[in-house]
Enzyme design. Sequence first.
Site, PDB file in Angstrom:
ATOM      1  N   GLY A  46       0.842  -1.198   0.000  1.00  0.00           N
ATOM      2  CA  GLY A  46       0.000   0.000   0.000  1.00  0.00           C
ATOM      3  C   GLY A  46       0.871   1.239   0.000  1.00  0.00           C
ATOM      4  O   GLY A  46       2.026   1.195   0.461  1.00  0.00           O
ATOM      5  N   GLN A  51       2.889   9.954   1.399  1.00  0.00           N
ATOM      6  CA  GLN A  51       4.177   9.266   1.481  1.00  0.00           C
ATOM      7  C   GLN A  51       5.119   9.627   0.335  1.00  0.00           C
ATOM      8  O   GLN A  51       6.311   9.332   0.393  1.00  0.00           O
ATOM      9  CB  GLN A  51       3.982   7.747   1.519  1.00  0.00           C
ATOM     10  CG  GLN A  51       3.296   7.277   2.789  1.00  0.00           C
ATOM     11  CD  GLN A  51       3.179   5.774   2.814  1.00  0.00           C
ATOM     12  OE1 GLN A  51       2.261   5.216   2.245  1.00  0.00           O
ATOM     13  NE2 GLN A  51       4.126   5.104   3.440  1.00  0.00           N
ATOM     14  N   CYS A 101       5.873   0.467   8.044  1.00  0.00           N
ATOM     15  CA  CYS A 101       5.489   1.556   7.153  1.00  0.00           C
ATOM     16  C   CYS A 101       6.719   2.001   6.373  1.00  0.00           C
ATOM     17  O   CYS A 101       7.787   2.185   6.952  1.00  0.00           O
ATOM     18  CB  CYS A 101       4.929   2.718   7.977  1.00  0.00           C
ATOM     19  SG  CYS A 101       4.402   4.103   6.966  1.00  0.00           S
ATOM     20  N   LEU A 102       6.531   2.161   5.065  1.00  0.00           N
ATOM     21  CA  LEU A 102       7.646   2.582   4.208  1.00  0.00           C
ATOM     22  C   LEU A 102       8.193   3.948   4.632  1.00  0.00           C
ATOM     23  O   LEU A 102       9.345   4.263   4.349  1.00  0.00           O
ATOM     24  CB  LEU A 102       7.185   2.635   2.743  1.00  0.00           C
ATOM     25  CG  LEU A 102       6.771   1.288   2.145  1.00  0.00           C
ATOM     26  CD1 LEU A 102       6.061   1.485   0.815  1.00  0.00           C
ATOM     27  CD2 LEU A 102       7.979   0.382   1.964  1.00  0.00           C
ATOM     28  N   HIS A 143      -4.708   1.370   7.420  1.00  0.00           N
ATOM     29  CA  HIS A 143      -3.388   2.004   7.530  1.00  0.00           C
ATOM     30  C   HIS A 143      -3.271   3.162   6.523  1.00  0.00           C
ATOM     31  O   HIS A 143      -2.812   4.258   6.867  1.00  0.00           O
ATOM     32  CB  HIS A 143      -2.307   0.941   7.283  1.00  0.00           C
ATOM     33  CG  HIS A 143      -0.898   1.419   7.373  1.00  0.00           C
ATOM     34  ND1 HIS A 143      -0.026   1.028   8.362  1.00  0.00           N
ATOM     35  CD2 HIS A 143      -0.188   2.267   6.576  1.00  0.00           C
ATOM     36  CE1 HIS A 143       1.155   1.616   8.181  1.00  0.00           C
ATOM     37  NE2 HIS A 143       1.084   2.371   7.092  1.00  0.00           N
ATOM     38  N   GLU A 144      -3.720   2.916   5.271  1.00  0.00           N
ATOM     39  CA  GLU A 144      -3.584   3.959   4.233  1.00  0.00           C
ATOM     40  C   GLU A 144      -4.526   5.140   4.501  1.00  0.00           C
ATOM     41  O   GLU A 144      -4.145   6.290   4.301  1.00  0.00           O
ATOM     42  CB  GLU A 144      -3.849   3.379   2.833  1.00  0.00           C
ATOM     43  CG  GLU A 144      -2.924   2.248   2.410  1.00  0.00           C
ATOM     44  CD  GLU A 144      -1.448   2.513   2.637  1.00  0.00           C
ATOM     45  OE1 GLU A 144      -1.014   3.681   2.593  1.00  0.00           O
ATOM     46  OE2 GLU A 144      -0.724   1.534   2.891  1.00  0.00           O
ATOM     47  N   HIS A 147      -3.047   7.379   6.899  1.00  0.00           N
ATOM     48  CA  HIS A 147      -2.033   8.267   6.298  1.00  0.00           C
ATOM     49  C   HIS A 147      -2.686   9.545   5.768  1.00  0.00           C
ATOM     50  O   HIS A 147      -2.114  10.629   5.865  1.00  0.00           O
ATOM     51  CB  HIS A 147      -1.333   7.571   5.124  1.00  0.00           C
ATOM     52  CG  HIS A 147      -0.104   6.806   5.504  1.00  0.00           C
ATOM     53  ND1 HIS A 147       0.979   7.391   6.123  1.00  0.00           N
ATOM     54  CD2 HIS A 147       0.232   5.504   5.320  1.00  0.00           C
ATOM     55  CE1 HIS A 147       1.915   6.470   6.318  1.00  0.00           C
ATOM     56  NE2 HIS A 147       1.490   5.321   5.847  1.00  0.00           N
TER      57      HIS A 147
HETATM   58 NI    NI Z   1       2.473   3.521   5.978  1.00  0.00          NI
END
Ligand code: NI
Length: 175
Positions: A46, A51, A101-102, A143-144, A147
């Site tokens: 995702g 991000q 998380c990236l 999660h997204e 964000h």
């Molecule tokens: Ni994330």
Amino acid sequence: MTLRNIITLPNPVLKRKARAVTKFDGSLRALIDDMVETMRDAPGVGLAAPQIGLSERIAVIEYFEKEEDEEKEDALKKVWAVINPEIIKASPEMVVGVEGCLSIPGLLGEVERHVEIQVKALNRYGTPVRIKAAGWLARIFQHEIDHLNGVLFTERAIRVWQPQEETAVDAEQEV
Ligand code: NI
């Protein structure tokens, strides 16, 4: 298509509530294609627009549509691009899972999420869509969408830790 740079903490864009998308044109679709490519390259399951430094309500997800497909060898993942997504229903049942998380490299955390959710969103053409998600897919959506509201998993986590080695992080945990 172009790979976009994934920003990490403490970049303030990650803590900002993103603005709604109002224009559905070729440049939005090109951006979505870039986000899908960037997510795959990371690799992750995702990616939300904040991000890549864009404070807009856009997220892409690539995962198995049905929970049972996670166990099937020949099952294909599906790609979703959701614009201005909203959770309209959430099961009272919660489940704890390990997320990464990236945008927060080198950290994992146990996070409690709704087991099932329904999401209302617009697709890349501005057409309304409804998505039902359960299990890990529901976790990725939650999660997204967090964000897009400037909320990071570390703020929801019951506990966070640094895995011993980079290899200990599963790509499916990276969102
Ligand atoms: Ni994330």
